[in-house]
Scaffold this active site. Structure first.
Site, short mmCIF file in Angstrom:
data_model
loop_
_atom_site.label_atom_id
_atom_site.label_comp_id
_atom_site.label_asym_id
_atom_site.label_seq_id
_atom_site.Cartn_x
_atom_site.Cartn_y
_atom_site.Cartn_z
N ASP A 1 -0.68 -10.48 8.83
CA ASP A 1 -0.04 -9.17 8.91
C ASP A 1 1.42 -9.29 8.49
OD1 ASP A 1 -2.27 -7.79 9.63
OD2 ASP A 1 -1.80 -7.67 11.77
N ASP B 1 4.18 -8.89 9.77
CA ASP B 1 5.18 -9.44 10.68
C ASP B 1 4.83 -10.84 11.18
OD1 ASP B 1 3.09 -7.77 11.93
OD2 ASP B 1 3.91 -8.51 13.80
N ASP C 1 0.81 -1.22 0.00
CA ASP C 1 0.00 0.00 0.00
C ASP C 1 0.85 1.26 0.00
OD1 ASP C 1 -2.68 0.28 -0.38
OD2 ASP C 1 -3.21 0.55 1.72
N ASP D 1 -11.57 -5.97 10.67
CA ASP D 1 -11.63 -7.41 10.93
C ASP D 1 -12.82 -7.76 11.83
OD1 ASP D 1 -10.61 -5.98 13.05
OD2 ASP D 1 -8.72 -7.08 13.17
#
Length: 764
Positions: free
Chosen positions: A268, A270, A221, A364
């Site tokens: 995500d 990480d 993004d 979410d």
């Protein structure tokens, strides 16, 4: 250019108009506040009707129902209910270290009965409405208690039907392992500004998944050239978009239009999965009504609170109580929370509900609510199948928690409000209501911190109770709850550590709750910083200022309360008013002392400890062989030495040698390190030698690691099935003792942190 400027002004105007649009929830809150203020003002001004109402209530408080009167027995017998219930709970804990259905329901039943008993006593016998000042504080404290007790009682009620789906996963995974059920899976890795080294290990981890029908997509993004180059280097798909509208939710929705897999997995940037992640989760989707499978968030680094206290190997991570206790009980109520990462979702169900929700920062959570409202099932598999980076300092921790609070509380202002959306069952609404109510509990905690100040500076007695009443009504509920707390949450957190964790951010979170209720969309999505390092202590003054102010006021309050108690003892008067005042002050200084302990620990937590290494080092044992040539030997005869790793990371290792080298290791520039178990060979450079437990040790760094070697390292360090184990937090007394040790000897903590920092610097 002029037209562009006009459009920009119009866009800003529309955004301003949208942000400050009146909303029902805000209006209800403001009307309630104004009415309360009017009643309080009328009470203080001496308005006859208001005074008459409160005088009547106070008369009823002073003459409670007969069934609330404490039995007229000797003092020691008043402890009988407490001792009996404690023995029952302690006996159950001793015989059954892990809760079972029947004994969990028995303990919960006891707690619910005691909670109801306590509420009746507090509401019908203890309110002090003798005058407006005492009345405001007494009613205020009572309502703050009711807020917390309501949330606690709902949680206990939901706990009666907790779910554990690990056995189901065993059965469902057979079809996946045998490749009888292998739907196509798209793995989305959304990224905004995370460092390349973090994303590299995430992509490699996803590529290591034991599942044939998968495609990995890096959703960039920020349109960074290095991200596109990384995707090309590692061999995954790359997707970007022209703008950043709707942040992470918009990024995911854009990727939906570019892909076609039957199932979608979101990690995500990480988070790294273990190799069996898809094998354990995909099998559930053989049931067409299941739309989403959520797994826990685990972390391969310590959360900043534990790290700053030096308790990273003692207490569980901050989120552990949510994933070990809260999610299973929400699963039992059909209200599993989609947590934003490490979940699998059915594409057709997601498309039916319009994709990921863009109305809120918590896309979410509300996406899961929309799926439930359409009749789909969301389930929770309590297995640690992935791990990510916890917030690396207190400031990042605060950013993350504030975003969660803001995003969740936006529920009151959007169409996906779980309290009003059509399609949810009553039990689902109750479970979501508890989750929303829990954020308001931070306001209660501030009230509990400030209430002792009213004892000292205003002479207020907000609780009107005798010692016998406290022993008979309060003590059983408090001690039984304290005893059962960690047992019910599977030893993920002790009660006193929960208090410490909640206190650190209580003021910014309370401010956020108020801001959201007044202006819910005033702030946008803010990414939690990851991949940072620092080599010095940093004190978070912004977060500390309100706690320091409260600490000073509480310390003065404690001193004043103790002085007043001694003065009243010196007077040696037995008048009822003086006795009541003395008991109130006695409770005040005990309360002040407890708050001082928590505030002291919280201020220590706000010292961010040094963390100079970007990479995590793991306590991992692997047999290694070191092969090298001694430079001073004319024949350059190869030497092999065996050892065992004591610590290892992506950039180096520490090795305990099992034999004494025949040559001087300081003369060796480069050698080959082989880990036969992982079929891995690495060029290594010795940076330090030493000894540990009478064994010689060497520390090495890996000066050059190829892509294939890095794949092997990531798979060994992060992707082994079952490697992320649950840990048990110490019990209540052990936790209290640990906190006292930290408080008494903080210098030892700081010195240990400096030693650790020096050690890590030497490794790197």
């Amino acid at each position: 250019m002029k037209l562009t400027h006009v459009n920009k002004k119009r866009k800003n105007y529309l955004a301003h108009k949208y942000y400050f649009k009146p909303r029902k929830a805000t209006l209800v809150l403001l009307v309630t506040f104004i009415l309360s203020a009017v009643i309080v003002f009328a009470w203080f001004s001496g308005e006859n009707r208001i005074n008459a109402i409160f005088a009547e209530i106070n008369f009823l408080q002073e003459n409670p129902p007969l069934w609330l009167e404490v039995p007229m027995v000797a003092g020691k017998y008043l402890l009988f209910p407490t001792v009996a219930l404690l023995l029952i709970v302690l006996g159950i804990k001793k015989i059954y270290p892990q809760p079972r259905v029947w004994n969990r329901r028995l303990v919960i039943g006891i707690l619910l009965v005691l909670a109801a008993r306590y509420i009746f006593w507090r509401s019908l016998s203890t309110l002090n409405l003798v005058d407006p000042l005492n009345g405001v504080f007494s009613l205020g404290l009572f309502f703050l208690e009711i807020l917390v007790l309501t949330s606690t009682s709902i949680q206990l009620f939901l706990m009666l039907n907790s779910k554990d789906r690990r056995r189901e996963a065993d059965l469902n995974s057979i079809a996946v392992i045998e490749e009888k059920f292998i739907p196509s899976v798209d793995i989305f890795i959304p990224t905004y500004n995370e460092p390349t080294f973090i994303l590299r290990r995430t992509i490699i981890g996803c590529q290591s998944l034991d599942y044939p029908n998968k495609t990995i997509y890096l959703l960039d993004d920020t349109r960074r050239p290095q991200m596109k180059a990384l995707a090309t280097e590692l061999g995954c798909e790359y997707i970007t978009r022209p703008d950043n509208s709707h942040a992470k939710a918009g990024n995911l929705n854009h990727a939906l239009t570019k892909t076609d897999g039957e199932l979608i997995v979101v990690f995500d940037a990480d988070f790294i999965p273990t190799t069996n992640f898809l094998q354990r989760t995909v099998g559930f989707f053989q049931d067409e009504k299941i739309a989403l499978v959520q797994t826990p968030q685990s972390f391969y680094n310590a959360d900043p609170i534990a790290y700053n206290l030096g308790l990273e190997n003692v207490v569980t991570p901050d989120e552990e109580i949510f994933y070990r206790q809260i999610q299973p009980i929400k699963d039992g109520a059909g209200s599993v929370v989609c947590a934003g990462t490490s979940f699998v979702i059915r594409r057709s169900a997601l498309q039916e509900t319009g994709g990921f929700v863009t109305e809120s920062l918590s896309e979410d959570y509300f996406t899961g609510i929309n799926l439930s409202a359409r009749g789909y099932r969301l389930i929770y598999l309590n297995e640690k199948l992935s791990a990510g980076l916890a917030a690396e300092n207190i400031a990042a921790h605060a950013t993350q928690r504030i975003r969660w609070a803001r995003g969740t509380l936006q529920a009151f202002f959007i169409k996906s409000n779980p309290l009003t959306i059509r399609g949810l069952k009553p039990i689902q609404r109750i479970a979501h209501f508890e989750g929303l109510l829990n954020w308001f509990a931070v306001i209660s905690r501030i009230g509990f911190l400030m209430m002792p100040l009213a004892y000292s500076f205003l002479g207020v007695i907000p609780i009107k109770a005798t010692l016998e009443e406290i022993v008979y009504y309060f003590l059983p509920f408090y001690l039984v709850q304290l005893t059962a707390f960690s047992w019910l949450n599977h030893r993920s957190r002790s009660a006193i550590l929960s208090e410490v964790y909640s206190l650190v951010l209580v003021f910014p979170l309370a401010l956020t709750v108020i801001q959201v209720m007044l202006n819910p969309f005033s702030k946008g999505f803010k990414v939690t910083p990851k991949g940072t390092a620092n080599n010095r202590y940093i004190f978070n003054w912004g977060l500390a200022f309100p706690l320091i102010t409260l600490f000073i006021a509480t310390a003065i309050s404690l001193w004043r309360n103790l002085g007043m108690c001694l003065s009243l003892l010196w007077q040696n008067s037995n008048t009822p008013e003086l006795i009541q005042h003395f008991k109130g002050l006695n409770l005040g200084w005990i309360w002040s002392g407890y708050n001082l302990l928590l505030l002291s620990i919280s201020l220590l937590i706000l010292w961010d400890a040094p963390k100079p290494d970007l990479y995590e080092w793991f306590d991992l044992r692997r047999v290694v062989r070191l092969s090298f040539k001694h430079q001073n030997q004319q024949n350059h005869q190869a030497q092999d030495i065996w050892g065992v790793t004591t610590m290892i990371s992506e950039v180096g290792a520490e090795i305990a040698l099992t034999q004494k080298p025949s040559i001087d290791l300081a003369q060796v520039e480069l050698m080959n390190l082989e880990i036969a178990e992982e079929n891995l060979q690495l060029d290594s450079q010795i940076i330090q030698t030493g000894s540990r437990d009478e064994f010689p040790t060497v520390r090495v760094k890996f000066p050059l690691v190829s892509v294939e070697q890095h794949r092997s390292l990531v798979k060994m360090l992060f992707c082994r099935p079952g490697q992320w184990k649950g840990r048990c937090t110490p019990g209540e007394w052990e936790s209290l003792l640990i906190l006292f040790k930290i408080l008494i000897k903080p210098r030892i903590l700081f010195q240990r942190r400096l030693d650790v920092s020096a050690t890590v610097v030497s490794k790197t």
